[in-house]
Design a protein around this motif. Structure first.
Motif, short mmCIF file in Angstrom:
data_model
loop_
_atom_site.label_atom_id
_atom_site.label_comp_id
_atom_site.label_asym_id
_atom_site.label_seq_id
_atom_site.Cartn_x
_atom_site.Cartn_y
_atom_site.Cartn_z
N ASP A 37 21.21 31.05 69.14
CA ASP A 37 21.59 31.82 70.33
C ASP A 37 21.33 30.96 71.57
O ASP A 37 20.44 31.24 72.37
CB ASP A 37 20.79 33.12 70.40
N PRO A 38 22.10 29.87 71.72
CA PRO A 38 21.83 28.93 72.82
C PRO A 38 21.99 29.55 74.20
O PRO A 38 21.32 29.13 75.15
CB PRO A 38 22.85 27.81 72.58
N LEU A 39 22.85 30.56 74.34
CA LEU A 39 23.07 31.19 75.65
C LEU A 39 22.21 32.42 75.85
O LEU A 39 22.32 33.08 76.88
CB LEU A 39 24.55 31.56 75.80
N ASN A 40 21.35 32.71 74.89
CA ASN A 40 20.43 33.85 74.99
C ASN A 40 21.18 35.16 75.25
O ASN A 40 20.82 35.95 76.12
CB ASN A 40 19.39 33.60 76.09
N LEU A 41 22.22 35.39 74.46
CA LEU A 41 23.04 36.60 74.62
C LEU A 41 22.52 37.77 73.80
O LEU A 41 22.89 38.92 74.06
CB LEU A 41 24.49 36.29 74.23
N TYR A 42 21.69 37.49 72.82
CA TYR A 42 21.22 38.56 71.92
C TYR A 42 20.24 39.47 72.64
O TYR A 42 19.24 39.00 73.20
CB TYR A 42 20.56 37.94 70.69
N PRO A 43 20.48 40.78 72.68
CA PRO A 43 19.60 41.70 73.41
C PRO A 43 18.19 41.73 72.84
O PRO A 43 17.95 41.36 71.68
CB PRO A 43 20.29 43.06 73.26
N LYS A 44 17.26 42.21 73.64
CA LYS A 44 15.86 42.30 73.22
C LYS A 44 15.53 43.66 72.62
O LYS A 44 14.62 43.77 71.80
CB LYS A 44 14.94 42.03 74.41
N ASP A 45 16.23 44.70 73.04
CA ASP A 45 15.94 46.05 72.55
C ASP A 45 16.69 46.32 71.25
O ASP A 45 17.71 45.70 70.96
CB ASP A 45 16.31 47.10 73.59
N LYS A 46 16.17 47.26 70.46
CA LYS A 46 16.75 47.57 69.16
C LYS A 46 18.17 48.12 69.27
O LYS A 46 19.06 47.74 68.50
CB LYS A 46 15.86 48.58 68.42
N ALA A 47 18.39 49.01 70.24
CA ALA A 47 19.73 49.60 70.40
C ALA A 47 20.76 48.54 70.76
O ALA A 47 21.87 48.52 70.22
CB ALA A 47 19.69 50.69 71.46
N GLY A 48 20.39 47.63 71.65
CA GLY A 48 21.31 46.55 72.02
C GLY A 48 21.56 45.60 70.87
O GLY A 48 22.69 45.12 70.70
N GLN A 49 20.55 45.33 70.07
CA GLN A 49 20.73 44.45 68.92
C GLN A 49 21.67 45.06 67.88
O GLN A 49 22.54 44.38 67.33
CB GLN A 49 19.36 44.15 68.28
N MET A 50 21.50 46.36 67.63
CA MET A 50 22.38 47.04 66.67
C MET A 50 23.82 47.03 67.17
O MET A 50 24.77 46.84 66.39
CB MET A 50 21.89 48.47 66.46
N ALA A 51 24.00 47.24 68.47
CA ALA A 51 25.35 47.24 69.04
C ALA A 51 25.98 45.85 68.93
O ALA A 51 27.17 45.73 68.60
CB ALA A 51 25.30 47.68 70.50
#
Length: 271
Positions: A214-228
């Motif tokens: 994830d070089p651009l750090n796009l992956y969310p930190k919260d669980k809901a955002g990660q699932m989405a």
């Protein structure tokens, strides 16, 4: 004879006189018996105490807590609602998919291939890999048909789509023998590295398909955002798998490049 008759009369009168007090006292003597009979009848009309634990029943009896049968509440009836598949609404949702909750789960496993948690994780990992490769292929397939002749002419390299009449080299189209052995070696080495990094996801140690890229750090930190985010990747990967399959079959059947069959989607962008 008169004296004997008189004696009998006096004897009867004395007997009646002696029995008269007992006759008058009879209702008083029978009253306790009648009361006891009434209490017995009232007690027999009652039912057993409520169904509780043995010590609870004994306490209820001692405290005089009694319930009639009409007052005893009935046990609630529990109904299990059947879950239906979101992907195929007229089919039931397979229960084996509940072994490992994950993103993109629409209840589609009609022949129940994922029989347990480990198998379900393996299939999810395979789906993610195929989806990612399909997304790359869905972009590279038409791009190669459009740009490979231009780049080959510019850098004096072989035109890989010339042999296949403008179609991308593939198993069905042919032309794979034109690809350099160096390319296939690089692909093999890269595959080994990726498989080694993602080996832990087979046992559930890490999230399936998580290679820490994830070089651009796009992956969310919260669980809901990660699932989405995971669901978006899966949906796009599934769509890409269908698209690349369509490209292959369409070119094999019609014997022409997909960019020529549907120029509205490809030619105006690059013309």
């Amino acid at each position: 004879g008169r004296w004997q008759t008189r004696e009998v009369e006096l004897r009867n009168q004395s007997g009646l006189t002696m029995a008269l007090p007992w006759i008058l006292a009879l209702p008083l003597l029978l009253q306790p018996t009648v009361a006891s009979a009434n209490r017995l009848a009232a007690r027999s009309a009652r039912t057993i105490p409520t169904a509780r634990a043995s010590h609870g029943r004994l306490n209820d009896v001692r405290r005089g807590r009694w319930q009639t049968r009409a007052e005893i509440p009935e046990a609630p009836t529990t109904t299990t609602e059947t879950k239906m598949s979101e992907a195929v609404p007229f089919l039931e949702r397979p229960s084996n998919l509940d072994a490992y909750p994950m993103a993109g789960d629409y209840g589609f496993d009609p022949i129940k291939l994922a029989k347990d948690k480990e198998t379900l994780i393996q299939y999810r990992l395979a789906e993610i890999k195929h989806g990612r490769l399909a997304m790359l292929a869905a972009v590279a397939w038409p791009l190669q048909e459009l740009e490979n002749p231009v780049l080959a002419k510019m850098f004096n390299l072989p035109n890989l789509v010339e042999e296949t009449s403008g179609r991308s080299p593939s198993v069905l189209n042919g032309g794979l023998e034109q690809v350099s052995a160096t390319y296939w070696t690089a692909v093999l080495l890269l595959t080994i590295v990726i498989e080694t990094i993602g080996n832990d996801s087979w046992g559930g140690t890490i999230q399936p398909g998580d290679y820490g890229f994830d070089p651009l750090n796009l992956y969310p930190k919260d669980k809901a955002g990660q699932m989405a985010m995971q669901e978006k990747e899966l949906n796009n990967g599934r769509l890409a798998m269908m698209a690349i399959l369509g490209f292959v079959v369409q070119e094999f059947v019609r014997q022409s490049a997909v960019v020529d069959q549907t120029p509205l989607f490809f030619k105006p962008v690059f013309s």
